[in-house]
Structures are given as structure tokens and as C-alpha cells.
Design a protein around this motif. Structure first.
Motif, PDB file in Angstrom:
ATOM      1  N   SER A   1       0.802  -1.224   0.000  1.00 41.21           N
ATOM      2  CA  SER A   1       0.000   0.000   0.000  1.00 41.21           C
ATOM      3  C   SER A   1       0.836   1.277   0.000  1.00 41.21           C
ATOM      4  CB  SER A   1      -0.926   0.018   1.222  1.00 41.21           C
ATOM      5  OG  SER A   1      -0.173   0.070   2.429  1.00 41.21           O
ATOM      6  N   ASP A   2       2.025   1.240   0.595  1.00 36.39           N
ATOM      7  CA  ASP A   2       2.821   2.460   0.784  1.00 36.39           C
ATOM      8  C   ASP A   2       4.179   2.435   0.122  1.00 36.39           C
ATOM      9  OD1 ASP A   2       1.364   4.383   2.804  1.00 36.39           O
ATOM     10  OD2 ASP A   2       0.996   2.347   3.523  1.00 36.39           O
ATOM     11  N   GLY A   3       4.465   1.424  -0.670  1.00 34.87           N
ATOM     12  CA  GLY A   3       5.740   1.384  -1.369  1.00 34.87           C
ATOM     13  C   GLY A   3       6.884   0.923  -0.497  1.00 34.87           C
ATOM     14  N   PRO A   4       8.123   1.173  -0.907  1.00 35.68           N
ATOM     15  CA  PRO A   4       9.314   0.702  -0.179  1.00 35.68           C
ATOM     16  C   PRO A   4       9.315   1.118   1.288  1.00 35.68           C
ATOM     17  CG  PRO A   4       9.925   1.573  -2.318  1.00 35.68           C
ATOM     18  CD  PRO A   4       8.482   1.905  -2.134  1.00 35.68           C
ATOM     19  N   LEU A   5       9.792   0.212   2.137  1.00 35.22           N
ATOM     20  CA  LEU A   5       9.795   0.439   3.584  1.00 35.22           C
ATOM     21  C   LEU A   5      11.226   0.453   4.124  1.00 35.22           C
ATOM     22  CD1 LEU A   5       7.030  -2.128   4.663  1.00 35.22           C
ATOM     23  CD2 LEU A   5       6.710   0.306   4.136  1.00 35.22           C
ATOM     24  N   PRO A   6      11.688   1.577   4.635  1.00 35.63           N
ATOM     25  CA  PRO A   6      12.981   1.578   5.324  1.00 35.63           C
ATOM     26  C   PRO A   6      12.924   0.689   6.558  1.00 35.63           C
ATOM     27  CG  PRO A   6      12.271   3.819   4.832  1.00 35.63           C
ATOM     28  CD  PRO A   6      11.097   2.922   4.563  1.00 35.63           C
ATOM     29  N   SER A   7      14.050   0.131   6.919  1.00 40.75           N
ATOM     30  CA  SER A   7      14.176  -0.613   8.156  1.00 40.75           C
ATOM     31  C   SER A   7      15.622  -0.522   8.620  1.00 40.75           C
ATOM     32  CB  SER A   7      13.750  -2.073   7.986  1.00 40.75           C
ATOM     33  OG  SER A   7      13.659  -2.714   9.250  1.00 40.75           O
ATOM     34  N   ALA A   8      15.874  -1.017   9.819  1.00 36.93           N
ATOM     35  CA  ALA A   8      17.227  -1.039  10.360  1.00 36.93           C
ATOM     36  C   ALA A   8      17.581  -2.475  10.714  1.00 36.93           C
ATOM     37  CB  ALA A   8      17.329  -0.152  11.598  1.00 36.93           C
ATOM     38  N   ILE A   9      18.831  -2.848  10.482  1.00 41.57           N
ATOM     39  CA  ILE A   9      19.259  -4.216  10.727  1.00 41.57           C
ATOM     40  C   ILE A   9      20.585  -4.248  11.482  1.00 41.57           C
ATOM     41  CG2 ILE A   9      18.081  -5.156   8.709  1.00 41.57           C
ATOM     42  CD1 ILE A   9      20.783  -5.209   7.261  1.00 41.57           C
ATOM     43  N   LYS A  10      20.853  -5.397  12.075  1.00 39.81           N
ATOM     44  CA  LYS A  10      22.139  -5.675  12.685  1.00 39.81           C
ATOM     45  C   LYS A  10      23.069  -6.197  11.597  1.00 39.81           C
ATOM     46  CE  LYS A  10      25.206  -6.663  15.914  1.00 39.81           C
ATOM     47  NZ  LYS A  10      25.897  -5.595  16.675  1.00 39.81           N
ATOM     48  N   ILE A  11      24.242  -5.589  11.480  1.00 35.22           N
ATOM     49  CA  ILE A  11      25.212  -6.025  10.478  1.00 35.22           C
ATOM     50  C   ILE A  11      26.266  -6.913  11.139  1.00 35.22           C
ATOM     51  CG2 ILE A  11      27.105  -5.267   8.989  1.00 35.22           C
ATOM     52  CD1 ILE A  11      24.469  -4.811   7.660  1.00 35.22           C
ATOM     53  N   LEU A  12      26.373  -8.148  10.652  1.00 41.69           N
ATOM     54  CA  LEU A  12      27.436  -9.049  11.065  1.00 41.69           C
ATOM     55  C   LEU A  12      28.535  -9.059  10.008  1.00 41.69           C
ATOM     56  CD1 LEU A  12      25.439 -12.147  12.398  1.00 41.69           C
ATOM     57  CD2 LEU A  12      26.233 -10.139  13.669  1.00 41.69           C
TER      58      LEU A  12
END
Length: 335
Positions: A239-250
Motif C-alpha cells: 500500500s505504501d511502497g518501499p519500507l525503510p528498516s534497520a538491521i544488525k550487520i554481522l
């Protein structure tokens, strides 16, 4: 007999040294690396250590593969310096919206915005912890294009230089940046405020904001609720297009090349254990084979350039909150 064994061992050692030197020289040629003699020795050791990890991983892991890229000769400190997601207090909203997706509708089996005419080319944040600014801009570019019919690139540099809610190259968060944009009156076009950041960049010190180059305004934004919930995020993605998110980088993800990324060490208990901002641009499921089951995945856009991953994108396992990706999805609406 002992003498013969020593000769064989010496021959093997020489062959391995030659192989390592050839691999290092080819890597430098392939990725345009040039170092001073002293730095070259350090970089070579970083590369060879990574080369062993990649070789072992690709031999043992059939779900996703690694390959060399610009990160292979970098130190851990250098790689960590470009991680810039700084989580805010959960569920804080500055611009609320009363409109939410209908959660009981039929979702498509897959969504993939990578080739959509409104998706701008993948960009490179360079040696700056500005991933948050790129995650801020992608959905604004996409949604403004959907609304107005014209694809326009917007300015990450404006946020790095001007957004005092965030920290420039020292990190930030997309929800803070949307708050700044909504209060400022809009976001400028990239053509008027091009990206230049390297290792420097502190918000508020060199702002060149101009309202005459504003091309989109933020009207609403918020977190996807409830969380973490893959189905909820899939509905918002539709419904709202691309979604930013945050992740843990290993360490394992820096050399991602193909397949559906997963790492048991990236199932983390603390939802605040994230350090890099990305954008979810789709989802799907792999086809089961005789040796591997079908795997649900997210399609994720990174800001490390097209030379990383799958032309700047990667796949990550969906539905298990891998690396906390399903805990920090957010949406934005524009005018």
C-alpha cells in the motif's frame, strides 16, 4: 623420508604463497586498489583472512554465497564506520496518519519494486555513516513519482548537512529525517544538492538548503504496527511502497554475493541491536529443490553501490526477524 617430507611441505608452502600473491594482485586490479608498501602489507593480510572465510563459507553453505568486493581488504573498524542507524524511541510519531492498510486482503505471492520506473538507481554512501539518509530518501523518491508521474532523485546531502535531528556522517534515523523534512517544508532535488560526503559531514555545519529546489513534501509517516510482523510489513509494502528498516550487520554480510542471506548469530533478542539502515523493496519465496527447502525472503536495497551484492540489492530470510529487519519497518507519504 623426513627430507622428502620437508621438500614437499616447502613446495606446498611456496605454491600457496604464490597463489596468495596472485589472488591479492588480481583483487587490487579488479577493484582499483592502490596502497603504499606499508599499507599494502596490512591490506593484504585483511584480504587473505577474508579469502579463507569466503572459501570455507561457499564450500559449506548452499543457501547463500560470498564473493570479494570493496570491503575485502578493509579493517573491521573501517567497515563499522559506515554503519549509521541510530534507533529512536520506539513508536514515536511526529506526523500521524489515520489511514492504514487493510490487513485481511489477499496479498500477491511476490512484490519486486527493483525494476519499477519509479525506483531510482542504487547509490553509494561512500565513507560516511549516512545510510539513514539514503533509507529516508528512497521511499520519498518512489512515492512522489507514483503520485506525480515524474521520476526525480532527491538529496541525501541536504539531510547530511542540514538535519539537526540526526548526526550527518555520524548516523541518524529515517523517522527523525522525515520529521525534519516535514518541518522544513520539503526535500530538495539531488540535481540542486548533490551527494559529496566522504569521511566528514556533521549536520548543521554546512547547510545549503534552498526552498526554491524543494520538489516533495512529507505529509505523514509512522511505524508499521504491530511489530515484528512480516505480514503487516508486506501489507504496508503493497500500500505504501518501499519500507525503510534497520538491521544488525554481522561480518558475514559484507561479502554477500547471492542467495537468501541468513546467519544464526543474527537472530538477536534486543530489538535495539541494529546499526545499519536499508530499504525493503519486495518479497518472494525461493523454489524448493531436492537439497534445499523453499525459503521466504525480503528483497532489500542497500546503499553500498552497485558493485556490492546483487547490483546493490540482497535477499534476506523473511518471517524470522532476521537481524531485526521486521522490528524497524516504517512508511512515509508525500505530496
Amino acid at each position: 623420508m623426513k627430507f622428502l617430507s620437508a621438500i614437499i611441505l616447502l613446495t606446498v608452502a611456496v605454491a600457496m604463497a604464490d597463489r596468495d600473491e596472485d589472488a591479492w594482485n588480481f583483487y587490487k586490479f579488479q577493484f582499483g586498489k592502490s596502497h603504499s608498501p606499508q599499507e599494502d602489507a596490512i591490506r593484504k593480510q585483511n584480504f587473505l583472512a577474508r579469502d579463507r572465510v569466503i572459501e570455507k563459507h561457499n564450500r559449506e553453505n548452499k543457501e547463500w554465497q560470498m564473493a570479494h568486493n570493496k570491503f575485502s581488504d578493509m579493517s573491521d573498524e573501517e567497515k563499522q564506520s559506515i554503519l549509521g542507524a541510530k534507533p529512536t524511541v520506539r513508536r514515536e510519531r511526529s506526523v500521524a496518519s489515520d489511514s492504514h492498510p487493510v490487513m485481511d486482503r489477499q496479498l500477491p505471492a511476490s512484490i519486486d519494486y527493483r525494476t519499477d520506473k519509479c525506483m531510482q538507481p542504487v547509490k553509494d554512501q561512500g565513507n560516511c555513516g549516512s545510510c539513514w539518509a539514503f533509507a529516508t530518501i528512497v521511499p520519498i523518491e518512489f512515492n512522489a513519482c507514483k503520485k506525480n508521474g515524474t521520476a526525480i532523485a532527491f538529496s541525501e546531502q541536504m539531510l547530511v548537512d542540514c538535519d539537526t535531528y540526526d548526526g550527518g556522517c555520524n548516523g541518524g534515523m529515517y523517522t527523525n529525517a522525515w520529521k525534519y523534512i516535514s518541518e522544513k517544508g520539503g526535500v530538495m532535488k539531488s540535481s540542486a544538492y548533490a551527494y559529496t560526503s566522504g569521511t566528514t559531514g556533521l549536520a548543521g555545519t554546512s547547510c545549503k538548503y534552498s526552498s526554491t529546489a524543494v520538489a516533495a513534501k512529507v505529509t505523514a509517516f509512522g511505524w508499521t504496527m504491530p511489530y515484528p510482523n512480516a505480514t503487516v510489513s508486506m501489507n504496508y509494502l503493497q500500500s505504501d511502497g518501499p519500507l525503510p528498516s534497520a538491521i544488525k550487520i554481522l561480518s558475514s554480510i559484507y561479502n554477500y554475493a547471492s542467495g537468501v542471506y541468513s546467519d544464526p548469530a543474527c537472530i538477536v533478542a534486543d530489538e535495539y541491536d541494529v546499526d545499519h539502515a536499508i530499504v525493503i523493496v519486495g518479497y518472494g519465496t525461493t523454489t524448493a529443490t531436492s537439497t534445499t527447502p523453499a525459503t521466504p525472503y525480503w528483497i532489500v536495497r542497500n546503499s553500498w553501490g552497485t558493485g556490492w551484492g546483487q547490483s546493490g540489492y540482497f535477499l534476506i530470510k523473511r518471517g524470522v526477524n532476521m537481524c531485526n529487519i521486521e522490528s524497524w519497518t516504517a512508511y512515509v507519504r508525500v505530496a
